[in-house]
Design an enzyme around this catalytic site. Structure first.
Site, PDB file in Angstrom:
ATOM      1  N   LYS A 126     -12.112  19.421 -33.350  1.00 47.44           N
ATOM      2  CA  LYS A 126     -10.653  19.297 -33.373  1.00 47.44           C
ATOM      3  C   LYS A 126     -10.058  20.600 -32.898  1.00 47.44           C
ATOM      4  O   LYS A 126     -10.679  21.664 -33.046  1.00 47.44           O
ATOM      5  CB  LYS A 126     -10.155  18.999 -34.787  1.00 47.44           C
ATOM      6  CG  LYS A 126      -8.788  18.341 -34.826  1.00 47.44           C
ATOM      7  CD  LYS A 126      -8.879  16.862 -34.519  1.00 47.44           C
ATOM      8  CE  LYS A 126      -7.524  16.199 -34.514  1.00 47.44           C
ATOM      9  NZ  LYS A 126      -7.671  14.732 -34.444  1.00 47.44           N
TER      10      LYS A 126
HETATM   11  P1  NAD Z   1       2.711  10.888 -32.877  1.00 45.06           P
HETATM   12  O1  NAD Z   1       3.168  12.306 -32.767  1.00 45.06           O
HETATM   13  O2  NAD Z   1       2.677  10.015 -31.684  1.00 45.06           O
HETATM   14  O3  NAD Z   1       3.567  10.098 -33.991  1.00 45.06           O
HETATM   15  C1  NAD Z   1       3.738  10.541 -35.304  1.00 45.06           C
HETATM   16  C2  NAD Z   1       4.811   9.670 -35.963  1.00 45.06           C
HETATM   17  O4  NAD Z   1       4.916  10.041 -37.341  1.00 45.06           O
HETATM   18  C3  NAD Z   1       6.203   9.854 -35.371  1.00 45.06           C
HETATM   19  O5  NAD Z   1       6.881   8.600 -35.411  1.00 45.06           O
HETATM   20  C4  NAD Z   1       6.855  10.833 -36.323  1.00 45.06           C
HETATM   21  O6  NAD Z   1       8.260  10.745 -36.324  1.00 45.06           O
HETATM   22  C5  NAD Z   1       6.273  10.343 -37.623  1.00 45.06           C
HETATM   23  N1  NAD Z   1       6.298  11.322 -38.705  1.00 45.06           N
HETATM   24  C6  NAD Z   1       5.985  12.638 -38.656  1.00 45.06           C
HETATM   25  N2  NAD Z   1       6.147  13.182 -39.870  1.00 45.06           N
HETATM   26  C7  NAD Z   1       6.557  12.190 -40.685  1.00 45.06           C
HETATM   27  C8  NAD Z   1       6.889  12.105 -42.051  1.00 45.06           C
HETATM   28  N3  NAD Z   1       6.847  13.186 -42.831  1.00 45.06           N
HETATM   29  N4  NAD Z   1       7.268  10.892 -42.553  1.00 45.06           N
HETATM   30  C9  NAD Z   1       7.309   9.806 -41.750  1.00 45.06           C
HETATM   31  N5  NAD Z   1       7.011   9.813 -40.456  1.00 45.06           N
HETATM   32  C10 NAD Z   1       6.641  10.987 -39.938  1.00 45.06           C
HETATM   33  O7  NAD Z   1       1.254  11.004 -33.570  1.00 45.06           O
HETATM   34  P2  NAD Z   1       0.094   9.929 -33.541  1.00 45.06           P
HETATM   35  O8  NAD Z   1      -0.801  10.227 -32.401  1.00 45.06           O
HETATM   36  O9  NAD Z   1       0.661   8.554 -33.737  1.00 45.06           O
HETATM   37  O10 NAD Z   1      -0.722  10.380 -34.844  1.00 45.06           O
HETATM   38  C11 NAD Z   1      -0.369   9.922 -36.154  1.00 45.06           C
HETATM   39  C12 NAD Z   1      -1.594  10.091 -37.047  1.00 45.06           C
HETATM   40  O11 NAD Z   1      -2.689   9.326 -36.508  1.00 45.06           O
HETATM   41  C13 NAD Z   1      -2.133  11.519 -37.180  1.00 45.06           C
HETATM   42  O12 NAD Z   1      -2.694  11.663 -38.477  1.00 45.06           O
HETATM   43  C14 NAD Z   1      -3.240  11.562 -36.141  1.00 45.06           C
HETATM   44  O13 NAD Z   1      -4.216  12.557 -36.434  1.00 45.06           O
HETATM   45  C15 NAD Z   1      -3.809  10.166 -36.280  1.00 45.06           C
HETATM   46  N6  NAD Z   1      -4.564   9.644 -35.138  1.00 45.06           N
HETATM   47  C16 NAD Z   1      -4.074   9.692 -33.863  1.00 45.06           C
HETATM   48  C17 NAD Z   1      -4.823   9.151 -32.821  1.00 45.06           C
HETATM   49  C18 NAD Z   1      -4.328   9.149 -31.398  1.00 45.06           C
HETATM   50  O14 NAD Z   1      -5.127   8.803 -30.507  1.00 45.06           O
HETATM   51  N7  NAD Z   1      -3.086   9.470 -31.125  1.00 45.06           N
HETATM   52  C19 NAD Z   1      -6.065   8.575 -33.068  1.00 45.06           C
HETATM   53  C20 NAD Z   1      -6.525   8.522 -34.376  1.00 45.06           C
HETATM   54  C21 NAD Z   1      -5.755   9.066 -35.399  1.00 45.06           C
END
Ligand code: NAD
Length: 417
Positions: free
Chosen positions: A109
């Site tokens: 990471k």
């Molecule tokens: P992103 O930045 O695209 O979206 C994050 C979302 O969460 C946004 O809508 C934001 O407004 C919201 N958010 C942030 N803080 C918040 C809070 N305190 N309360 C409510 N909403 C909140 O990020 P993402 O890629 O969707 O990642 C989200 C999670 O999924 C993370 O934990 C990430 O590690 C995990 N993840 C992402 C991927 C990927 O490929 N993008 C894959 C596996 C896991």
């Protein structure tokens, strides 16, 4: 084993589940020690000339946790809380994630501590290039392959690929999650959300419940959460609530997800969507619904609110959204948690397909990507579900047992111990 407090470092929270698996599998002390610590950690200073003319030095990290099963693999996060502890915890999770769905990678990471929303495109471009060149000696298609995560996207990966290519020659397989035009895979952006819902369908099938009419609330409407909502709605589930960092909306009769996606694209938030009540992001966790999908940030379900979760299924779209204490409370109450390392593995699975396509200089169409995604993630679920049923343990404990066993085997076969 004592369950760590919610306030413990993120790495200790994640490692609690590893320790539990290690004990269950009766791993030798040698292997336990080898798997319990990252193999390599790097902290770099990332000086960037800001638009104001001043130079700001950001701090960047790359943690390579374990590469026994293949090249290191894991996202890069741009976030104010991206510190060594958080990045180390996420690198460990990536190791167990790639193992549980049996794709040929290790876990890593990266992160840069910054507030991406307050930076211009030019500032983010310059910061990404500097970060990439600072860690480039550790990267490469057979060494370590970054991808997007919180605060980063396909554009960030395009800049990373370009910076890496300027040092070593054009190498599309050095990062995944790229724009399609630069060798990205169709279906990559949708994959973590889609994969989570494929697993949910199977969980519902085991519970003899039809997807149609199942109610679901989603916290987070980014790359993961928005695709959980869209895929769930396509299968006839009723999305009753969604939220993002700026607020949330709730309608017990169901939200029009297509209209919500349009509203979000225009307003930059789901808040203010017509035909729904206002709800806070914390309240969403406690709504009456069948499925709760925390898909935003870590540790949102903890000791203080886990007994108020009314959903029967928690679909972990985010990474470690549930603390060990909350996990124990919900297991006791009969709530089924679909663990992050399995639930959101769709992202890294399609990253693997993208890497494989780049290496072969070949392209798959979307139906092939989706059917291979379904086959791979449901293969992981079937193994985990059978182990959970056979041993009478939770899906999380079974997932860690399967993953740790596979990495331990690889370490042994390589002759480390
Ligand atoms: P992103 O930045 O695209 O979206 C994050 C979302 O969460 C946004 O809508 C934001 O407004 C919201 N958010 C942030 N803080 C918040 C809070 N305190 N309360 C409510 N909403 C909140 O990020 P993402 O890629 O969707 O990642 C989200 C999670 O999924 C993370 O934990 C990430 O590690 C995990 N993840 C992402 C991927 C990927 O490929 N993008 C894959 C596996 C896991």
């Amino acid at each position: 084993m004592d369950i760590p407090a919610d306030t413990a470092p993120a790495f200790d929270l994640v490692t609690y589940f590893f320790d539990k698996a290690s004990r269950q599998l009766n791993l030798s002390d040698d292997i336990h020690e080898l798997l319990r610590r990252p193999w390599r950690e790097l902290t770099v200073s990332v000086p960037v000339r800001m638009d104001s003319g001043k130079v700001h030095s950001f701090t960047g990290f790359r943690v390579q946790y374990n590469a026994a099963r293949g090249p290191y693999k894991g996202g890069v996060r741009y976030h104010p809380n991206a510190d060594m502890d958080e990045v180390r915890a996420l690198a460990a999770l990536m190791t167990w994630k790639t193992a549980v769905v049996d794709i040929p990678y290790g876990g890593a990471k990266g992160g840069v501590q910054c507030v991406p929303g307050e930076m211009s495109v030019g500032e983010r471009n310059r910061m990404t290039r500097r970060y990439t060149t600072s860690i480039a000696h550790l990267l490469g298609p057979n060494r370590d392959v970054p991808a997007p995560d919180l605060g980063t996207d396909s554009q960030t990966m395009a800049w990373m690929m370009d910076a890496y290519g300027s040092l070593y020659g054009h190498t599309p397989a050095c990062v995944t999650g790229k724009p399609i035009e630069l060798g990205g895979s169709v279906g990559r952006a949708e994959a973590p959300g889609r994969g989570a819902v494929y697993v949910l369908e199977e969980v519902l099938r085991h519970a003899e419940r039809p997807p149609k009419g199942t109610t679901i609330a989603v916290q987070g409407f980014g790359q993961v959460g928005s695709w959980i909502a869209r895929t769930a709605a396509d299968l006839g589930m009723t999305v009753v609530a969604v939220s993002d960092v700026r607020g949330g909306v709730y309608n017990p009769r169901g939200l029009d997800v297509a209209a919500l996606v349009r509203h979000n694209a225009e307003a930059g938030t789901v808040a203010g969507f017509a035909g729904a009540e206002k709800v806070s992001s914390a309240e969403i966790l406690e709504l009456g619904c069948d499925v709760l999908a925390p898909a935003a940030v870590e540790k949102v379900l903890h000791e203080k609110n886990a007994d108020r979760v009314r959903a029967k299924i928690v679909l972990e779209g985010a990474n470690h959204p549930v603390t060990p204490r909350a996990d124990a409370i919900m297991a006791e109450r009969g709530v089924t948690c679909v663990p992050d390392i399995l639930c959101n593995a769709g992202g890294v699975i399609v990253s693997y397909f993208e890497w494989a396509q780049n290496i072969q200089a070949f392209r798959w169409d979307e139906s092939r990507v989706n059917s291979e995604l379904r086959r791979t993630i449901l293969g992981g679920y079937a193994t985990v579900q059978a182990r959970a049923a056979g041993e009478g343990v939770t899906l999380r404990d079974a997932a860690f047992d399967v993953a740790v066993e596979r990495v331990a085997k690889a370490v042994q076969l390589r002759g480390f111990v």
